[in-house]
Write a protein that holds these residues in place. Structure first.
Motif, PDB file in Angstrom:
ATOM      1  N   LYS A   1      -2.261  15.061  -7.463  1.00 20.64           N
ATOM      2  CA  LYS A   1      -2.956  13.805  -7.750  1.00 20.64           C
ATOM      3  C   LYS A   1      -4.385  14.042  -8.225  1.00 20.64           C
ATOM      4  CE  LYS A   1      -3.810   9.295  -5.813  1.00 20.64           C
ATOM      5  NZ  LYS A   1      -3.570   8.375  -4.725  1.00 20.64           N
TER       6      LYS A   1
ATOM      7  N   GLY B   1      -5.595  13.536 -12.084  1.00 14.78           N
ATOM      8  CA  GLY B   1      -6.338  12.286 -12.142  1.00 14.78           C
ATOM      9  C   GLY B   1      -5.447  11.058 -12.039  1.00 14.78           C
ATOM     10  N   LEU B   2      -4.426  11.124 -11.205  1.00 14.12           N
ATOM     11  CA  LEU B   2      -3.497  10.008 -11.063  1.00 14.12           C
ATOM     12  C   LEU B   2      -4.132   8.879 -10.260  1.00 14.12           C
ATOM     13  CD1 LEU B   2      -0.291  12.063 -10.293  1.00 14.12           C
ATOM     14  CD2 LEU B   2      -0.938  11.032 -12.465  1.00 14.12           C
ATOM     15  N   THR B   3      -3.769   7.654 -10.584  1.00 14.82           N
ATOM     16  CA  THR B   3      -4.316   6.485  -9.896  1.00 14.82           C
ATOM     17  C   THR B   3      -3.394   6.070  -8.749  1.00 14.82           C
ATOM     18  OG1 THR B   3      -3.169   4.963 -11.373  1.00 14.82           O
ATOM     19  CG2 THR B   3      -5.372   5.674 -12.038  1.00 14.82           C
ATOM     20  N   ARG B   4      -3.817   5.040  -8.030  1.00 18.35           N
ATOM     21  CA  ARG B   4      -3.019   4.543  -6.900  1.00 18.35           C
ATOM     22  C   ARG B   4      -1.703   3.917  -7.356  1.00 18.35           C
ATOM     23  NH1 ARG B   4      -5.420   3.756  -1.763  1.00 18.35           N
ATOM     24  NH2 ARG B   4      -7.568   4.462  -1.779  1.00 18.35           N
ATOM     25  N   GLU B   5      -1.628   3.486  -8.605  1.00 18.66           N
ATOM     26  CA  GLU B   5      -0.393   2.877  -9.094  1.00 18.66           C
ATOM     27  C   GLU B   5       0.753   3.880  -9.146  1.00 18.66           C
ATOM     28  OE1 GLU B   5      -3.375   2.325 -10.883  1.00 18.66           O
ATOM     29  OE2 GLU B   5      -3.628   0.413  -9.852  1.00 18.66           O
TER      30      GLU B   5
ATOM     31  N   THR C   1       0.834  -1.188   0.000  1.00 16.57           N
ATOM     32  CA  THR C   1       0.000   0.000   0.000  1.00 16.57           C
ATOM     33  C   THR C   1       0.877   1.250   0.000  1.00 16.57           C
ATOM     34  OG1 THR C   1      -0.084   0.138   2.399  1.00 16.57           O
ATOM     35  CG2 THR C   1      -1.766  -1.235   1.323  1.00 16.57           C
TER      36      THR C   1
ATOM     37  N   ASP D   1       1.369   6.061  -6.847  1.00 15.76           N
ATOM     38  CA  ASP D   1       1.809   6.401  -5.488  1.00 15.76           C
ATOM     39  C   ASP D   1       3.236   5.945  -5.206  1.00 15.76           C
ATOM     40  OD1 ASP D   1      -0.659   7.503  -5.081  1.00 15.76           O
ATOM     41  OD2 ASP D   1      -1.378   5.942  -3.704  1.00 15.76           O
TER      42      ASP D   1
END
Length: 125
Positions: A60, A64-68, A2, A70
């Motif tokens: 972010k 529109g950035l995704t969790r990938e 995570t 991070d």
């Protein structure tokens, strides 16, 4: 993993790298450091890392950035922190002043990013 785990690991890596630099102070700083200066180096490195992460959090939502993204952003913030400390090792002699600046700058940056992110989130709804 995570984002919280990545954040913890990279935080530990930044602090460990700072501790390594302090233990070999003659090589990196050109002189021995006092305990206060050694703790200041760790604080400044961690605050630069957190500033990079706060900027990523602020970008972010609008991008529109995704969790990938991070893990990559956390790694980049850690690397930028270490590069900054390597540069500061040769450029700065007053570490107590650097700590004061880093505390103020991190607080101010967090306020700006939070206010802009709130404004952007309200305008998108």
């Amino acid at each position: 993993m995570t984002a919280a785990e990545h954040l913890g690991i990279v935080s530990a890596a930044v602090l460990a790298a700072s501790a390594f630099m302090v233990s070999r102070a003659q090589r990196f700083f050109g002189r021995k450091l006092s305990l206060e200066e050694a703790l200041s180096v760790g604080w400044v490195a961690w605050s630069i890392f957190m500033a990079g992460f706060v900027v990523y959090i602020g970008l972010k939502l609008p991008l529109g950035l995704t969790r990938e993204a991070d893990a990559l952003a956390i790694g980049v913030a850690g690397c930028l922190s270490l590069v900054a400390i390597l540069w500061l090792a040769r450029a700065v002699t007053d570490w107590s002043r650097s700590v004061k600046i880093s505390i103020f700058a991190l607080f101010l940056l967090t306020l700006v990013v939070v206010s802009l992110t709130l404004d952007l989130s309200r305008s998108q709804v």
